[in-house]
Design a protein around this motif. Structure first.
Motif, short mmCIF file in Angstrom:
data_model
loop_
_atom_site.label_atom_id
_atom_site.label_comp_id
_atom_site.label_asym_id
_atom_site.label_seq_id
_atom_site.Cartn_x
_atom_site.Cartn_y
_atom_site.Cartn_z
N ASN A 72 0.65 -1.34 -0.07
CA ASN A 72 -0.09 -0.12 -0.10
C ASN A 72 0.83 1.49 0.08
OD1 ASN A 72 -2.74 -0.94 -0.32
ND2 ASN A 72 -2.84 -1.50 1.93
N TRP A 73 2.10 1.25 -0.45
CA TRP A 73 2.92 2.36 -0.65
C TRP A 73 2.38 3.41 -1.34
CZ3 TRP A 73 5.03 4.53 -4.95
CH2 TRP A 73 5.10 3.86 -6.12
N VAL A 74 1.26 3.11 -2.62
CA VAL A 74 0.96 3.68 -3.54
C VAL A 74 -0.05 4.78 -2.91
CG1 VAL A 74 1.35 2.45 -5.45
CG2 VAL A 74 -0.70 2.27 -4.21
N PHE A 75 -0.72 4.51 -1.72
CA PHE A 75 -1.53 5.29 -0.83
C PHE A 75 -1.19 6.00 -0.01
CE2 PHE A 75 -3.66 1.21 -2.65
CZ PHE A 75 -4.44 1.82 -3.48
N ASP A 76 0.04 5.76 0.71
CA ASP A 76 0.86 6.79 1.23
C ASP A 76 1.17 8.06 0.52
OD1 ASP A 76 0.91 5.68 3.76
OD2 ASP A 76 3.11 4.84 3.88
N VAL A 77 1.33 7.80 -0.81
CA VAL A 77 1.66 8.94 -1.86
C VAL A 77 0.60 9.53 -1.62
CG1 VAL A 77 1.76 9.16 -4.44
CG2 VAL A 77 3.41 7.57 -3.15
N ARG A 78 -0.59 9.14 -1.52
CA ARG A 78 -1.71 10.10 -1.50
C ARG A 78 -1.93 10.82 -0.09
NH1 ARG A 78 -7.57 7.71 -2.63
NH2 ARG A 78 -7.86 9.95 -3.18
N SER A 79 -0.96 10.51 0.86
CA SER A 79 -1.26 11.46 2.25
C SER A 79 -0.15 12.59 2.02
CB SER A 79 -0.83 10.40 3.26
OG SER A 79 0.47 10.02 3.30
N ASP A 80 0.22 13.01 3.24
CA ASP A 80 1.24 13.91 3.57
C ASP A 80 2.60 13.49 3.78
OD1 ASP A 80 0.39 13.20 5.88
OD2 ASP A 80 0.19 15.12 6.90
N ASP A 81 2.85 12.23 3.71
CA ASP A 81 4.10 11.46 4.02
C ASP A 81 4.98 11.13 2.79
OD1 ASP A 81 3.44 11.35 6.59
OD2 ASP A 81 3.71 9.02 6.83
N ALA A 82 4.69 11.28 1.68
CA ALA A 82 5.53 10.69 0.48
C ALA A 82 5.16 11.30 -0.82
CB ALA A 82 5.60 9.25 0.50
N TYR A 83 6.17 11.16 -1.76
CA TYR A 83 6.24 11.61 -3.08
C TYR A 83 6.24 10.32 -3.81
CZ TYR A 83 7.87 16.21 -1.14
OH TYR A 83 8.07 17.13 -0.25
N LYS A 84 5.53 10.41 -5.21
CA LYS A 84 5.78 9.33 -5.85
C LYS A 84 7.19 8.81 -6.30
CE LYS A 84 5.26 9.88 -10.30
NZ LYS A 84 6.64 9.35 -11.06
N GLY A 85 7.94 9.59 -6.51
CA GLY A 85 9.49 9.42 -6.86
C GLY A 85 9.47 9.00 -8.41
N GLY A 86 10.67 8.59 -8.66
CA GLY A 86 10.83 7.96 -10.03
C GLY A 86 11.60 9.13 -10.80
N GLU A 87 11.22 9.17 -12.14
CA GLU A 87 12.04 10.45 -13.10
C GLU A 87 10.79 10.71 -13.51
OE1 GLU A 87 15.22 10.71 -16.41
OE2 GLU A 87 14.73 8.68 -15.89
N GLY A 88 10.62 12.01 -12.68
CA GLY A 88 9.31 12.95 -13.45
C GLY A 88 7.98 12.69 -13.14
N VAL A 89 7.03 13.43 -13.28
CA VAL A 89 5.48 12.96 -13.12
C VAL A 89 5.18 11.96 -14.18
CG1 VAL A 89 5.35 15.02 -11.77
CG2 VAL A 89 4.76 15.23 -14.18
N SER A 90 5.79 11.93 -15.24
CA SER A 90 5.04 11.31 -16.45
C SER A 90 5.34 9.57 -16.18
CB SER A 90 5.45 11.62 -17.78
OG SER A 90 6.74 11.54 -17.78
#
Length: 563
Positions: A72-90
């Protein structure tokens, strides 16, 4: 269960073949055994298949496990705790859409999460159907394990989606519409499964990872917390706490050590292994490995980074306590920060110039510093020289388990229940508030011990570069008792859950059950936009908290499903 997984991996397809991918609604596995053909050994194959559903690795490595992870890390990204990361928003734009709350029913994460959990339920039901008709030893206990697995999958779905179909092993899933039960009714069914499982399962299991009655009790505590059933939280948390089988590890870093798999803090864990050509590594977090200058972790993709807001939350005052007055985010913990922090910060994320599993974390460890900054996640990674670390791809892979429920979580849920049911005005007059403070302080004491453990390796703390200060909430005098009001205790508890469980897939669900998502996330997006311009104009409304049913599921349901 690791050896059992490997032993039966080839038999799973024959025993429990899943429905074809072009008919996702027909979730019942095909193929049947007669009661005479079923033996203790073949039943164990079905049990292994059911447990393996927790890996969420039904299809390919990325589009299933990574995009719809059980962690469920993809839902921590919905919170105030985390960014998606990787290379750019696309890159993995579907997860970016979750981060900025621009979610449609076509989002692949919604689909993959839905499919993974329902395919997990399908395996559970196949095993249930076989066991019900078979003459095998320990039938009631086996059914208890399966009911606990089913409870987890439905619990996960019910707290994520607006409306889901609920069916048992005796129902035809192609006839059950979504919304056939309300959310509260589904939680009641989940609790019933877990109560029956608790009564049927043994206190201990011979194989690591197999569920005992205390797994059911711990999950009951979490389900009760989700429904604000505080008396239920206390009842089931007490079962776990009073069992004497669990405790906190001595050092916070032990949470990320292979030798502590299935030890006293681990209550419910997904079993991972590098054996058998890495079939059972944590594909859910596969790409969440820092890029690591010098190729220490391979060519890591550096998804799932801590937010600046989360890092700032680890600030401590002169007394070693967090800022509970709402000012924690007024000062940024960056390279020029001169104040003190809770040491758990440097076991949670990487910070430039500080150790990362015995190596110095630099800007070169950050895949896209300009977009996402630093703060690569640490908790799922061993030190790179560990003999169980996979060299090369899969990046950062090892046999480190992922704990869905750990003991600190249960201690803090018990503390939360005591606070919510407290009747007194402060700790001077209310025993529940005092007891809650003691539980929170148990968790904080481990942070203190970690700070003071100078011999701990691999090295993640550098007291010559960072200033660490963490302390217990005082228990005497005006500061200890009169200040520890119900409101103050609630703020302390919620902050402690954030710090202790950061980047473990809990924050979003905590915000949902506290009714704090809209206010917290909108404030976060507005404040973070200065650092992360992609947040500009982003917002979330109450109608967007829960996920829609994937459009492909609606279209293939012959009118059963509706958003």
């Amino acid at each position: 269960m690791k050896t059992t997984y490997i032993k039966y991996i080839c038999a799973i397809c024959a025993i429990c073949g899943l429905a074809a991918c072009n008919d996702k609604l027909d979730l019942a596995p095909q193929g049947q055994f007669t009661a005479d053909q079923l033996t203790d050994e073949s039943i164990q194959g079905l049990m292994s298949s059911a447990y393996q559903g927790l890996e969420a690795h039904f299809f390919d490595n990325n589009n299933a496990a990574f995009a719809g992870p059980i962690t469920n890390w993809v839902f921590d990204v919905r919170s105030d705790d985390a960014y998606k990361g990787g290379e750019g928003v696309s890159m993995e734009a579907n997860i970016h859409q979750l981060e900025i709350s621009n979610i449609t029913s076509e989002n692949p994460t919604c689909l993959n999460k839905w499919e993974n959990n329902y395919l997990g339920i399908a395996r559970v039901h196949k095993a249930m159907q076989a066991i019900q008709d078979a003459t095998v030893s320990g039938k009631d206990g086996l059914m208890g394990e399966l009911k606990t697995l089913r409870a987890w999958f439905y619990f996960d779905l019910n707290r994520l989606f607006k409306s889901i179909p609920y069916f048992t092993e005796n129902d035809d899933p192609k006839t059950v519409p979504n919304g056939n039960l309300s959310k509260d009714e589904i939680y009641s069914r989940i609790k019933q499964d877990l109560q029956e499982a608790y009564a049927a399962m043994p206190e201990t299991q011979s194989e690591p990872g197999r569920f005992s009655k205390y797994v059911a009790a711990a999950l009951l505590a979490k389900v009760c917390a989700q429904t604000s059933d505080w008396s239920g939280v206390k009842q089931w948390a007490d079962v776990v706490i009073n069992s004497g089988k669990y405790g906190l590890y001595s050092n916070f870093g032990d949470l990320s050590k292979l030798e502590f798999n299935n030890q006293k803090e681990s209550i419910m864990a997904i079993q991972f292994s590098t054996a058998n050509d890495n079939i059972h590594i944590n594909f859910c977090n596969l790409l969440n490995t820092t890029r690591s200058e010098g190729n220490l972790y391979g060519n890591g993709d550096d998804f799932f980074l801590g937010s600046q807001n989360l890092v700032n939350a680890f600030r401590t005052d002169a007394n070693g306590l967090p800022f509970l007055d709402g000012t924690f985010n007024n000062v940024k913990v960056t390279s020029d920060y001169a104040g003190t922090v809770d040491p758990r910060l440097d076991y949670t994320v990487g910070r430039i110039g500080l150790p990362f599993r015995g190596h110095t974390y630099t800007k070169g460890w950050c895949r896209d510093y300009d977009t996402y900054g630093e703060y690569s996640g640490k908790k799922g990674l061993l030190h790179p020289e560990h003999p169980d670390m996979v060299q090369g791809f899969p990046w950062g892979a090892s046999g480190l388990n992922f704990m869905l429920i750990r003991y600190a979580d249960i201690l803090l849920l018990k503390a939360e229940a005591l606070i919510e049911e407290a009747a007194g005005s402060n700790a001077a007059t209310d025993a529940d508030l005092r007891a809650a403070r003691d539980l929170i302080n148990q968790v904080r004491q481990r942070a203190i011990d970690t700070m003071n453990d100078a011999a701990y390796t691999p090295v993640d703390l550098d007291p010559f570069t960072a200033n660490y200060n963490v302390a217990l909430y005082p228990t005497t005098g005006d500061a200890g008792n009169l200040q520890w009001t119900k409101d103050y205790a609630r703020r302390a508890l919620r902050m402690e859950r954030r710090l202790e469980l950061a980047m473990e897939g809990n924050r979003w669900f905590d915000l949902v059950r506290w009714g704090a998502v809209v206010e917290t996330v909108n404030k976060f997006m507005q404040e973070e936009a200065a650092l992360r311009p992609y947040y500009a104009g982003a917002s979330i409304s109450q109608d967007e908290v829960y996920l829609p049913i994937p459009i492909s599921q609606v279209e293939n349901s012959n009118g059963l499903y509706h958003n």
